[in-house]
Design a protein around this motif. Structure first.
Motif, PDB file in Angstrom:
ATOM      1  N   SER A   7       0.854  -1.184   0.000  1.00 38.81           N
ATOM      2  CA  SER A   7       0.000   0.000   0.000  1.00 38.81           C
ATOM      3  C   SER A   7       0.889   1.232   0.000  1.00 38.81           C
ATOM      4  O   SER A   7       2.106   1.147   0.196  1.00 38.81           O
ATOM      5  CB  SER A   7      -0.907   0.012   1.238  1.00 38.81           C
ATOM      6  OG  SER A   7      -0.140   0.088   2.422  1.00 38.81           O
ATOM      7  N   GLY A   8       0.264   2.384  -0.250  1.00 43.47           N
ATOM      8  CA  GLY A   8       0.983   3.649  -0.163  1.00 43.47           C
ATOM      9  C   GLY A   8       1.306   4.301  -1.484  1.00 43.47           C
ATOM     10  O   GLY A   8       1.849   5.409  -1.508  1.00 43.47           O
ATOM     11  N   GLY A   9       0.996   3.626  -2.577  1.00 44.99           N
ATOM     12  CA  GLY A   9       1.260   4.223  -3.864  1.00 44.99           C
ATOM     13  C   GLY A   9       0.310   5.373  -4.157  1.00 44.99           C
ATOM     14  O   GLY A   9      -0.630   5.633  -3.407  1.00 44.99           O
ATOM     15  N   GLN A  39       8.218  -2.521 -11.696  1.00 44.84           N
ATOM     16  CA  GLN A  39       8.127  -2.830 -13.120  1.00 44.84           C
ATOM     17  C   GLN A  39       7.313  -1.754 -13.802  1.00 44.84           C
ATOM     18  O   GLN A  39       6.149  -1.522 -13.456  1.00 44.84           O
ATOM     19  CB  GLN A  39       7.510  -4.206 -13.351  1.00 44.84           C
ATOM     20  CG  GLN A  39       7.544  -4.623 -14.810  1.00 44.84           C
ATOM     21  CD  GLN A  39       7.169  -6.071 -15.030  1.00 44.84           C
ATOM     22  OE1 GLN A  39       6.537  -6.698 -14.181  1.00 44.84           O
ATOM     23  NE2 GLN A  39       7.570  -6.633 -16.166  1.00 44.84           N
ATOM     24  N   ALA A  40       7.940  -1.114 -14.763  1.00 44.16           N
ATOM     25  CA  ALA A  40       7.265  -0.117 -15.577  1.00 44.16           C
ATOM     26  C   ALA A  40       6.735  -0.800 -16.828  1.00 44.16           C
ATOM     27  O   ALA A  40       7.268  -1.833 -17.251  1.00 44.16           O
ATOM     28  CB  ALA A  40       8.236   1.002 -15.936  1.00 44.16           C
ATOM     29  N   ASN A  92       4.905   0.000 -11.191  1.00 46.15           N
ATOM     30  CA  ASN A  92       4.205  -0.781 -10.171  1.00 46.15           C
ATOM     31  C   ASN A  92       5.265  -1.336  -9.215  1.00 46.15           C
ATOM     32  O   ASN A  92       6.202  -2.019  -9.657  1.00 46.15           O
ATOM     33  CB  ASN A  92       3.425  -1.926 -10.808  1.00 46.15           C
ATOM     34  CG  ASN A  92       2.616  -2.699  -9.802  1.00 46.15           C
ATOM     35  OD1 ASN A  92       1.802  -2.156  -9.071  1.00 46.15           O
ATOM     36  ND2 ASN A  92       2.851  -4.004  -9.718  1.00 46.15           N
ATOM     37  N   TYR A  93       5.110  -1.036  -7.954  1.00 43.35           N
ATOM     38  CA  TYR A  93       6.075  -1.467  -6.941  1.00 43.35           C
ATOM     39  C   TYR A  93       5.480  -2.655  -6.176  1.00 43.35           C
ATOM     40  O   TYR A  93       4.359  -2.574  -5.671  1.00 43.35           O
ATOM     41  CB  TYR A  93       6.380  -0.333  -5.969  1.00 43.35           C
ATOM     42  CG  TYR A  93       7.289   0.724  -6.543  1.00 43.35           C
ATOM     43  CD1 TYR A  93       6.839   1.591  -7.534  1.00 43.35           C
ATOM     44  CD2 TYR A  93       8.603   0.854  -6.095  1.00 43.35           C
ATOM     45  CE1 TYR A  93       7.678   2.553  -8.078  1.00 43.35           C
ATOM     46  CE2 TYR A  93       9.450   1.825  -6.623  1.00 43.35           C
ATOM     47  CZ  TYR A  93       8.978   2.666  -7.617  1.00 43.35           C
ATOM     48  OH  TYR A  93       9.814   3.623  -8.147  1.00 43.35           O
ATOM     49  N   GLN A 114       0.741   1.032  -7.397  1.00 46.45           N
ATOM     50  CA  GLN A 114       1.199   1.885  -8.498  1.00 46.45           C
ATOM     51  C   GLN A 114       1.728   3.212  -7.966  1.00 46.45           C
ATOM     52  O   GLN A 114       1.076   3.883  -7.167  1.00 46.45           O
ATOM     53  CB  GLN A 114       0.062   2.131  -9.488  1.00 46.45           C
ATOM     54  CG  GLN A 114       0.429   3.035 -10.643  1.00 46.45           C
ATOM     55  CD  GLN A 114       1.453   2.427 -11.580  1.00 46.45           C
ATOM     56  OE1 GLN A 114       1.480   1.212 -11.799  1.00 46.45           O
ATOM     57  NE2 GLN A 114       2.320   3.267 -12.139  1.00 46.45           N
ATOM     58  N   VAL A 115       2.903   3.576  -8.457  1.00 49.79           N
ATOM     59  CA  VAL A 115       3.493   4.883  -8.170  1.00 49.79           C
ATOM     60  C   VAL A 115       3.618   5.631  -9.485  1.00 49.79           C
ATOM     61  O   VAL A 115       4.225   5.118 -10.435  1.00 49.79           O
ATOM     62  CB  VAL A 115       4.873   4.733  -7.499  1.00 49.79           C
ATOM     63  CG1 VAL A 115       5.578   6.077  -7.399  1.00 49.79           C
ATOM     64  CG2 VAL A 115       4.732   4.098  -6.127  1.00 49.79           C
TER      65      VAL A 115
END
Length: 119
Positions: A7-9, A39-40, A92-93, A114-115
């Motif tokens: 969580s936290g994105g 991963q982008a 995406n982390y 997602q960031v």
């Protein structure tokens, strides 16, 4: 159920900060190394940072000095503090439990958060 939940994105402007959390359930996270990966779209997964069961840490060169990994064993949680974010950090982390930081085998992993770094 054995799982990791990130969580936290979110969406943040360049130069901003986010704090990601990786919560383990069904197993004791402090028995494992926990790695953060990203991963982008259209790119291979990239190792971002890892913290060992003994709390040794390592970082990808691209995030050194900007990201900090830590763990709270009482909360079965590993955090990734991300400062001075850049557009190239957009991805995406996800976190994964490993036998050791040098291991390439995910014991458990999450779906990611997602960031997006954009002005």
């Amino acid at each position: 159920q054995l799982q990791l939940l990130e969580s936290g994105g979110g969406v943040v402007q360049p130069g901003g900060s986010l704090r990601l959390a990786c919560v383990a359930s069904g197993f004791t996270a402090n028995f494992y190394a926990i790695g953060w990966f990203r991963q982008a779209p259209g790119k291979e997964p990239e190792g971002v940072s890892c913290i060992s069961s003994g709390s040794s840490t390592n970082y990808a060169d691209s995030v050194k000095g900007r990201f900090t990994i830590s763990r709270d064993n009482a909360k079965n949680t590993v955090f990734l503090q991300m400062n001075s974010l850049k557009p190239e950090d957009t991805a995406n982390y996800y976190c994964a439990a490993l036998s050791a930081c040098y291991s390439r085998k995910y014991e458990y992993w999450g779906q990611g958060t997602q960031v997006t770094v954009s002005s």
